[in-house]
Motif scaffolding. Structure first.
Motif, PDB file in Angstrom:
ATOM      1  N   SER A   1       0.807  -1.230   0.000  1.00  0.00           N
ATOM      2  CA  SER A   1       0.000   0.000   0.000  1.00  0.00           C
ATOM      3  C   SER A   1       0.838   1.276   0.000  1.00  0.00           C
ATOM      4  N   LYS A   2       2.146   1.167   0.112  1.00  0.00           N
ATOM      5  CA  LYS A   2       2.974   2.370   0.158  1.00  0.00           C
ATOM      6  C   LYS A   2       3.998   2.346  -0.970  1.00  0.00           C
ATOM      7  N   ASP A   3       4.535   3.525  -1.285  1.00  0.00           N
ATOM      8  CA  ASP A   3       5.551   3.630  -2.331  1.00  0.00           C
ATOM      9  C   ASP A   3       6.907   3.248  -1.732  1.00  0.00           C
TER      10      ASP A   3
ATOM     11  N   LEU B   1      13.562   1.307  -0.696  1.00  0.00           N
ATOM     12  CA  LEU B   1      13.593   2.660  -1.255  1.00  0.00           C
ATOM     13  C   LEU B   1      12.215   3.270  -1.028  1.00  0.00           C
ATOM     14  N   ASN B   2      12.185   4.294  -0.177  1.00  0.00           N
ATOM     15  CA  ASN B   2      10.913   4.836   0.317  1.00  0.00           C
ATOM     16  C   ASN B   2      10.610   6.152  -0.380  1.00  0.00           C
ATOM     17  N   GLY B   3       9.560   6.141  -1.196  1.00  0.00           N
ATOM     18  CA  GLY B   3       9.165   7.350  -1.918  1.00  0.00           C
ATOM     19  C   GLY B   3       7.852   7.925  -1.428  1.00  0.00           C
ATOM     20  N   GLU B   4       7.440   7.560  -0.221  1.00  0.00           N
ATOM     21  CA  GLU B   4       6.193   8.102   0.337  1.00  0.00           C
ATOM     22  C   GLU B   4       6.284   9.621   0.449  1.00  0.00           C
ATOM     23  N   ARG B   5       5.147  10.279   0.292  1.00  0.00           N
ATOM     24  CA  ARG B   5       5.128  11.737   0.416  1.00  0.00           C
ATOM     25  C   ARG B   5       4.830  12.174   1.836  1.00  0.00           C
ATOM     26  N   ASP B   6       4.360  11.263   2.650  1.00  0.00           N
ATOM     27  CA  ASP B   6       4.113  11.545   4.070  1.00  0.00           C
ATOM     28  C   ASP B   6       4.820  10.498   4.899  1.00  0.00           C
TER      29      ASP B   6
END
Ligand SMILES: [Fe+2]
Length: 353
Positions: free
Chosen positions: A51-53, A66-71
């Protein structure tokens, strides 16, 4: 303070039951650079968070997220630090017991709302997170359990990188003891070496700490003045953090051959280095000419030697080391002078010193 062990392997010398590094999590304002960098190093891109980027990359026992979440934590971390290492997962026998033990010994638990993953966690250096990862059931990996396969995974042959041998932290003046004590008192790291390194113009001190299970080390660098490479890192990274990750390999020459053409640049070493190094370090079995051609650094003692090479800064101010050990547990102390001079030359070229 009393602590009752919840796990057979937890002990006074290994209070959280640490057994190694599970993963390193990266973030940044743009992920394309990191994505292609991991590919250049020989990582396969295999899975994603449901569910997350967050993408999962692997090469042997090196696991990158590699975490591209915006929050969330990594997003905040990237806004403050730029391309960075926002978290690590450390393997333990029992994650909840590890959290309890770490907090009892002075660590601060990370609130659920602050975490990008559900694993129990404590705050690490520079507002990074240390997650506690226990083995998944039924012989699965946590990536098989918690991530989903990409529709089109990007799989390639590895380039011989096996594990994270060590990671080094940079800290501001006066914080070396604080962070050494953090790793010693909470996790049971032991100090294995102390270095005092003097270049032509700048210098640093470094404590090297080994994890209680012996699987990895964390040297901690502190600058001696406000101009050296550590001080420059602290300004660019906007605080303490990981200076470099070292990948182990069994065949550094083969790994470097496979990096040819990747665009990954390594530090330039003085030509005169090779005039004396094979006198200083005897018994190096690898082809000496090829070691020089690749500008590999060599260090050792009577018992053994190591081969190492450093990239230029490639993730913000973070760089990668590649290390092959032959019965030597050092960090290349004999090379620190040559390395420091190389970095000073680079700083001079850039007008920093
Ligand atoms: Fe290193």
């Amino acid at each position: 303070m009393t602590y009752v062990s919840n796990s057979a392997s937890n002990s006074a010398s290994n209070p959280v039951g640490l057994t190694g590094i599970e993963f390193t999590e990266f973030c940044g304002p743009s992920l394309e650079h990191l994505d292609s960098l991991f590919w250049s190093f020989g990582f396969s891109k295999l899975r994603r968070h449901p569910s997350k980027d967050i993408s999962y990359f692997r090469q042997n026992d090196i696991h990158f997220l590699l975490n591209g979440e915006r929050d969330g934590h990594s997003a905040q971390f990237a806004r403050k630090h730029g391309p960075a290492i926002s978290a690590m997962g450390w393997r333990v026998e029992n994650a909840q017991a590890a959290l309890t033990a770490a907090v009892a010994r002075g660590a601060v638990a990370v609130a659920d709302a602050m975490k990008d993953h559900a694993f129990p966690a404590v705050w690490g250096i520079g507002e990074s997170i240390i997650y506690f990862i226990e083995p998944a059931a039924n012989g699965q990996t946590i990536y098989e359990r918690d991530f989903v396969a990409l529709d089109s995974p990007l799989i390639q042959a590895d380039k011989g990188f096996l594990a994270v041998d060590h990671l080094t932290n940079n800290v501001p003046p006066g914080e070396q003891d604080k962070w050494a004590n953090f790793y010693k008192n909470i996790f049971g790291f032991t100090e294995v070496r102390y270095f005092d390194i003097q270049g032509a113009k700048t210098g640093l001190t470094s404590f090297a700490l080994r994890s209680p299970d012996g699987s990895f080390c964390i040297p901690i660098n502190q600058p001696k003045d406000d101009k050296d490479q550590i001080a420059e890192y602290l300004r660019e990274y906007k605080g303490p953090g990981v200076q470099h990750l070292a990948f182990s390999t069994d065949d550094i020459l083969s790994s470097l051959d496979q990096l040819e053409g990747s665009g990954i640049e390594t530090l330039e070493i003085d030509d005169d280095y090779y005039a004396e190094v094979f006198e200083r370090v005897q018994g190096v079995r690898e082809d000496h000419a090829r070691l020089q051609q690749h500008q590999v650094l060599i260090d050792g003692d009577e018992a053994g030697y190591l081969l190492q090479i450093f990239t230029k800064n490639i993730i913000g101010p973070i760089f990668i080391e590649i290390i092959q050990r032959a019965n030597n547990l050092g960090f290349g102390e004999g090379n620190f002078g040559a390395l420091f001079r190389s970095l000073e030359k680079d700083q001079e070229r850039r007008g920093v010193i």
